[in-house]
Motif scaffolding. Structure first.
Motif, PDB file in Angstrom:
ATOM      1  N   CYS A 196       0.814  -1.220   0.000  1.00 55.80           N
ATOM      2  CA  CYS A 196       0.000   0.000   0.000  1.00 55.80           C
ATOM      3  C   CYS A 196       0.844   1.266   0.000  1.00 55.80           C
ATOM      4  O   CYS A 196       0.298   2.364  -0.105  1.00 55.80           O
ATOM      5  N   ARG A 197       2.170   1.153   0.151  1.00 59.57           N
ATOM      6  CA  ARG A 197       3.133   2.242   0.084  1.00 59.57           C
ATOM      7  C   ARG A 197       2.962   3.279   1.188  1.00 59.57           C
ATOM      8  O   ARG A 197       3.436   4.399   1.082  1.00 59.57           O
ATOM      9  N   ARG A 198       2.276   2.906   2.270  1.00 56.86           N
ATOM     10  CA  ARG A 198       2.137   3.830   3.385  1.00 56.86           C
ATOM     11  C   ARG A 198       3.353   3.751   4.289  1.00 56.86           C
ATOM     12  O   ARG A 198       3.863   2.652   4.550  1.00 56.86           O
ATOM     13  N   PRO A 199       3.846   4.884   4.810  1.00 53.98           N
ATOM     14  CA  PRO A 199       4.993   4.839   5.731  1.00 53.98           C
ATOM     15  C   PRO A 199       4.593   4.245   7.077  1.00 53.98           C
ATOM     16  O   PRO A 199       3.409   4.139   7.416  1.00 53.98           O
ATOM     17  N   GLU A 200       5.590   3.882   7.857  1.00 54.55           N
ATOM     18  CA  GLU A 200       5.337   3.220   9.135  1.00 54.55           C
ATOM     19  C   GLU A 200       4.592   4.124  10.109  1.00 54.55           C
ATOM     20  O   GLU A 200       3.819   3.646  10.935  1.00 54.55           O
ATOM     21  N   SER A 201       4.795   5.438  10.015  1.00 58.87           N
ATOM     22  CA  SER A 201       4.104   6.348  10.914  1.00 58.87           C
ATOM     23  C   SER A 201       2.608   6.384  10.665  1.00 58.87           C
ATOM     24  O   SER A 201       1.835   6.746  11.543  1.00 58.87           O
ATOM     25  N   VAL A 202       2.166   5.990   9.465  1.00 61.82           N
ATOM     26  CA  VAL A 202       0.752   5.982   9.117  1.00 61.82           C
ATOM     27  C   VAL A 202       0.162   4.584   9.249  1.00 61.82           C
ATOM     28  O   VAL A 202      -0.916   4.394   9.830  1.00 61.82           O
ATOM     29  N   ALA A 203       0.859   3.594   8.732  1.00 63.28           N
ATOM     30  CA  ALA A 203       0.320   2.230   8.696  1.00 63.28           C
ATOM     31  C   ALA A 203       0.507   1.478  10.006  1.00 63.28           C
ATOM     32  O   ALA A 203      -0.121   0.442  10.207  1.00 63.28           O
ATOM     33  N   GLY A 204       1.339   1.959  10.892  1.00 60.42           N
ATOM     34  CA  GLY A 204       1.620   1.230  12.121  1.00 60.42           C
ATOM     35  C   GLY A 204       2.848   0.344  11.957  1.00 60.42           C
ATOM     36  O   GLY A 204       3.541   0.376  10.938  1.00 60.42           O
ATOM     37  N   LYS A 205       3.128  -0.466  12.968  1.00 58.95           N
ATOM     38  CA  LYS A 205       4.325  -1.304  12.950  1.00 58.95           C
ATOM     39  C   LYS A 205       4.271  -2.284  11.780  1.00 58.95           C
ATOM     40  O   LYS A 205       3.260  -2.947  11.556  1.00 58.95           O
ATOM     41  N   LEU A 206       5.365  -2.356  11.029  1.00 54.71           N
ATOM     42  CA  LEU A 206       5.419  -3.192   9.837  1.00 54.71           C
ATOM     43  C   LEU A 206       5.993  -4.565  10.158  1.00 54.71           C
ATOM     44  O   LEU A 206       6.760  -4.738  11.108  1.00 54.71           O
ATOM     45  N   ILE A 207       5.600  -5.538   9.347  1.00 57.69           N
ATOM     46  CA  ILE A 207       6.094  -6.914   9.473  1.00 57.69           C
ATOM     47  C   ILE A 207       7.234  -7.093   8.488  1.00 57.69           C
ATOM     48  O   ILE A 207       7.078  -6.869   7.288  1.00 57.69           O
ATOM     49  N   HIS A 208       8.416  -7.491   9.010  1.00 57.80           N
ATOM     50  CA  HIS A 208       9.595  -7.651   8.162  1.00 57.80           C
ATOM     51  C   HIS A 208       9.570  -9.030   7.521  1.00 57.80           C
ATOM     52  O   HIS A 208       9.437 -10.048   8.200  1.00 57.80           O
ATOM     53  N   MET A 209       9.712  -9.073   6.200  1.00 55.36           N
ATOM     54  CA  MET A 209       9.671 -10.315   5.432  1.00 55.36           C
ATOM     55  C   MET A 209      11.052 -10.586   4.836  1.00 55.36           C
ATOM     56  O   MET A 209      11.887  -9.679   4.737  1.00 55.36           O
ATOM     57  N   PRO A 210      11.303 -11.821   4.428  1.00 60.12           N
ATOM     58  CA  PRO A 210      12.573 -12.114   3.740  1.00 60.12           C
ATOM     59  C   PRO A 210      12.718 -11.268   2.486  1.00 60.12           C
ATOM     60  O   PRO A 210      11.742 -10.952   1.809  1.00 60.12           O
ATOM     61  N   GLY A 211      13.962 -10.919   2.176  1.00 63.62           N
ATOM     62  CA  GLY A 211      14.208 -10.049   1.044  1.00 63.62           C
ATOM     63  C   GLY A 211      14.124  -8.589   1.398  1.00 63.62           C
ATOM     64  O   GLY A 211      14.028  -7.740   0.516  1.00 63.62           O
ATOM     65  N   ASP A 212      14.141  -8.292   2.707  1.00 68.07           N
ATOM     66  CA  ASP A 212      14.072  -6.911   3.196  1.00 68.07           C
ATOM     67  C   ASP A 212      12.810  -6.218   2.717  1.00 68.07           C
ATOM     68  O   ASP A 212      12.821  -5.063   2.284  1.00 68.07           O
ATOM     69  N   ILE A 213      11.683  -6.934   2.778  1.00 69.91           N
ATOM     70  CA  ILE A 213      10.385  -6.394   2.401  1.00 69.91           C
ATOM     71  C   ILE A 213       9.574  -6.171   3.665  1.00 69.91           C
ATOM     72  O   ILE A 213       9.568  -7.012   4.561  1.00 69.91           O
ATOM     73  N   ASN A 214       8.866  -5.045   3.729  1.00 70.94           N
ATOM     74  CA  ASN A 214       8.034  -4.708   4.880  1.00 70.94           C
ATOM     75  C   ASN A 214       6.579  -4.607   4.442  1.00 70.94           C
ATOM     76  O   ASN A 214       6.282  -3.970   3.426  1.00 70.94           O
ATOM     77  N   ILE A 215       5.692  -5.240   5.199  1.00 71.88           N
ATOM     78  CA  ILE A 215       4.259  -5.234   4.893  1.00 71.88           C
ATOM     79  C   ILE A 215       3.510  -4.866   6.163  1.00 71.88           C
ATOM     80  O   ILE A 215       3.827  -5.350   7.256  1.00 71.88           O
ATOM     81  N   CYS A 216       2.492  -3.997   6.022  1.00 79.33           N
ATOM     82  CA  CYS A 216       1.717  -3.594   7.186  1.00 79.33           C
ATOM     83  C   CYS A 216       0.713  -4.683   7.564  1.00 79.33           C
ATOM     84  O   CYS A 216       0.419  -5.590   6.773  1.00 79.33           O
ATOM     85  N   ALA A 217       0.166  -4.581   8.757  1.00 78.34           N
ATOM     86  CA  ALA A 217      -0.760  -5.606   9.246  1.00 78.34           C
ATOM     87  C   ALA A 217      -2.034  -5.658   8.416  1.00 78.34           C
ATOM     88  O   ALA A 217      -2.598  -6.734   8.194  1.00 78.34           O
ATOM     89  N   ASP A 218      -2.511  -4.517   7.937  1.00 79.29           N
ATOM     90  CA  ASP A 218      -3.733  -4.504   7.132  1.00 79.29           C
ATOM     91  C   ASP A 218      -3.545  -5.275   5.829  1.00 79.29           C
ATOM     92  O   ASP A 218      -4.392  -6.092   5.450  1.00 79.29           O
ATOM     93  N   CYS A 219      -2.453  -5.004   5.130  1.00 80.09           N
ATOM     94  CA  CYS A 219      -2.206  -5.698   3.858  1.00 80.09           C
ATOM     95  C   CYS A 219      -1.954  -7.187   4.093  1.00 80.09           C
ATOM     96  O   CYS A 219      -2.365  -8.036   3.281  1.00 80.09           O
ATOM     97  N   MET A 220      -1.280  -7.522   5.191  1.00 76.50           N
ATOM     98  CA  MET A 220      -1.046  -8.930   5.500  1.00 76.50           C
ATOM     99  C   MET A 220      -2.363  -9.649   5.753  1.00 76.50           C
ATOM    100  O   MET A 220      -2.589 -10.771   5.268  1.00 76.50           O
ATOM    101  N   GLN A 221      -3.279  -8.987   6.483  1.00 74.23           N
ATOM    102  CA  GLN A 221      -4.575  -9.605   6.751  1.00 74.23           C
ATOM    103  C   GLN A 221      -5.377  -9.779   5.468  1.00 74.23           C
ATOM    104  O   GLN A 221      -6.020 -10.806   5.264  1.00 74.23           O
ATOM    105  N   ARG A 222      -5.324  -8.775   4.593  1.00 76.04           N
ATOM    106  CA  ARG A 222      -6.045  -8.894   3.328  1.00 76.04           C
ATOM    107  C   ARG A 222      -5.472 -10.018   2.471  1.00 76.04           C
ATOM    108  O   ARG A 222      -6.209 -10.722   1.779  1.00 76.04           O
ATOM    109  N   SER A 223      -4.153 -10.184   2.528  1.00 71.12           N
ATOM    110  CA  SER A 223      -3.523 -11.270   1.761  1.00 71.12           C
ATOM    111  C   SER A 223      -3.972 -12.632   2.278  1.00 71.12           C
ATOM    112  O   SER A 223      -4.311 -13.529   1.493  1.00 71.12           O
ATOM    113  N   PHE A 224      -3.993 -12.797   3.614  1.00 69.30           N
ATOM    114  CA  PHE A 224      -4.455 -14.059   4.183  1.00 69.30           C
ATOM    115  C   PHE A 224      -5.917 -14.326   3.832  1.00 69.30           C
ATOM    116  O   PHE A 224      -6.292 -15.460   3.516  1.00 69.30           O
TER     117      PHE A 224
END
Length: 495
Positions: free
Chosen positions: A39-67
């Motif tokens: 979603c390209r939102r910064p951490e200050s807006v999206a909340g704490k990000l989840i660190h994934m392999p490959g140095d990728i960060n995903i917010c909790a909302d996008c992770m929930q939508r993916s699941f």
């Protein structure tokens, strides 16, 4: 033996500065915000990000939508996935997407990164106690420094706020339970309704939420639910429920939710909103979304008790004077000493005679008015009040301009004719104190534009003729005897 990739990264410069020295941007990555890859939102807006392999960060909302999308597509029911402890997403293809091609956080160019904001230092504010609550006369004295006129309104709100917080802060009232006193203020536009409430909240250092009743609709329709009022109060209290339950809610433009007259369509923004506000005004446990104005599955909820929240409603109630005149002159009379129908047409303070009966005729339901026991009015502004607003308050608009020009070492002055000219123009506009700023912004435009260009200007005096468009301001240059004498006098006073 091959070196670790981390060691190679440390030795490999990313950029070269103008002096030919190598500079490493990765050492400063902590200064920039991380963002969600999806979603390209910064951490200050999206909340704490989840660190994934490959140095990728995903917010909790996008992770929930993916699941959720995996489960809906049947991917989550594949055999063996329940026993897997770790999935290497780096080399796993999802359809036509190759996760190994994702850009890492560090591969983003510096021009596209968002720098972290410096943390703000929170000032520790003293909590309100029975000993620290200012008495009504002290509250009114503090209001007098900021609000001109409206003596009756300031007295009423000072007493009501003092009694309310005495009730909130004491729990030992034996068998006598004190009910809270919500307020309804009626006054023409620009007379200071919102400003008084803002000043009260700032002086008492309690959280304040200001909302507009025009955006509220019945639950289930497009617009804000009535619970959004409490969401704003919770945000003003830094999500501290206990602090929010002692705050103040100001609902402005309350006259806009009056019952529609002769309407065949469903009234979702009028009487329905009044009915929805009843439980909040009375005192109830309300579920409120945290960090959002609307309820949905992705937003956490909390419960707020509105029993100790002070609700203040305000509105201009246009044309209610006609309803008051009809009620006052309801009894017909004839003869030489009979009252004329136009007796109250020119009465500037007719609004003082408003009653709940007039408000019911206007379109407010009796259940709503019954939960606002303190009813008071604010007077329309006259010429003397306009002049006082320009001169007396601590943050008067003319004092603001004087301070701006003082930064350029220029003395700004206004003669008496200028004050009267501004007040007369404000009365013509009929928009209250808001007209003053519009008038002053207009005639100060050329002065604010020209003064920084000329360093020789030492004083500017605004006259009434200049405001009326018949003359120009009086400009005195630096070095003139009168100006130097005035400056010496000011220095002597400071000494």
């Amino acid at each position: 033996m091959a070196e670790n990739y981390d060691d190679i990264d440390k030795k490999t410069p990313d950029t070269v500065d103008t002096d030919g020295h190598a500079s490493d941007d990765k050492d400063n990555d902590d200064d920039y915000e991380k963002y969600c890859y999806l979603c390209r939102r910064p951490e200050s807006v999206a909340g704490k990000l989840i660190h994934m392999p490959g140095d990728i960060n995903i917010c909790a909302d996008c992770m929930q939508r993916s699941f959720d999308s995996f489960n809906n597509s049947g991917f989550g029911n594949m055999p063996g996935l329940g026993n897997m402890q770790f999935i290497d997403l780096t080399n796993m293809p999802f359809g036509n997407i190759d996760m190994s091609k994702f850009k890492a956080q560090n591969d983003v160019p510096k021009s596209q990164k968002v720098k972290k904001k410096a943390p703000k230092e929170k000032k520790q504010e003293e909590e309100l106690t029975l000993k620290t609550i200012p008495a009504p006369h002290k509250i009114k004295a503090m209001l007098d420094e900021y609000v001109v006129g409206q003596e009756y309104a300031k007295k009423v709100i000072s007493v009501a706020v003092y009694n309310h917080y005495k009730r909130v802060l004491t729990d030992t009232m034996d068998d006598i339970e004190i009910e809270k006193s919500n307020m309804l203020m009626v006054g023409p536009t620009g007379c200071g309704k919102t400003y008084i409430v803002k000043t009260i909240a700032r002086l008492l250092k309690v959280p304040l939420a200001i909302t507009d009743a025009t955006t509220l609709t019945e639950a289930g329709y497009i617009g804000d639910d009535v619970e959004s009022v409490l969401s704003k109060l919770l945000a003003a209290a830094d999500n501290d429920v206990e602090k929010a339950e002692r705050g103040i809610v100001f609902i402005d433009e309350i006259d806009k939710i009056a019952k529609k007259q002769n309407s065949n369509s469903r009234d979702v923004s009028g009487e329905s909103v009044q009915q929805g506000l009843l439980k909040l005004l009375e005192g109830a446990d309300v579920e409120v979304p945290v960090g959002s104005g609307s309820k949905n599955a992705m937003v956490p909820m909390t419960t707020i008790n509105t029993r100790n929240i002070l609700f203040i409603c305000g509105g201009a109630f246009p044309d209610i004077e006609e309803i008051i005149k009809q009620r006052i002159s309801r009894q017909a009379s004839m003869g030489f000493k009979a009252e004329l129908k136009d007796k109250y047409d020119d009465d500037p303070n007719l609004l003082r005679q408003v009653t709940t009966e007039d408000l019911r005729e206007f379109g407010m339901i009796p259940e709503f008015l019954g939960r606002l026991p303190v009813l008071f009015t604010l007077d329309a502004l006259d010429k003397d009040m306009y002049v006082s607003i320009l001169k007396e308050p601590k943050n008067a608009i003319l004092k603001q301009y004087k301070k701006l020009l003082a930064l350029d070492e220029v003395d700004l002055r206004f003669d008496d004719s200028a004050y009267e000219a501004v007040a007369e123009e404000a009365i013509k506009r009929k928009t209250g104190a808001r007209a003053l700023r519009a008038i002053i912004e207009k005639f100060m435009l050329d002065i604010m534009y020209q003064i920084p260009r000329d360093d020789t200007i030492g004083r500017v005096t605004i006259t009434g003729d200049y405001i009326k468009g018949k003359g120009s301001p009086i400009i005195e240059l630096r070095g003139t005897p009168a100006l130097e004498e005035a400056s010496a006098t000011q220095i002597d006073k400071q000494d």
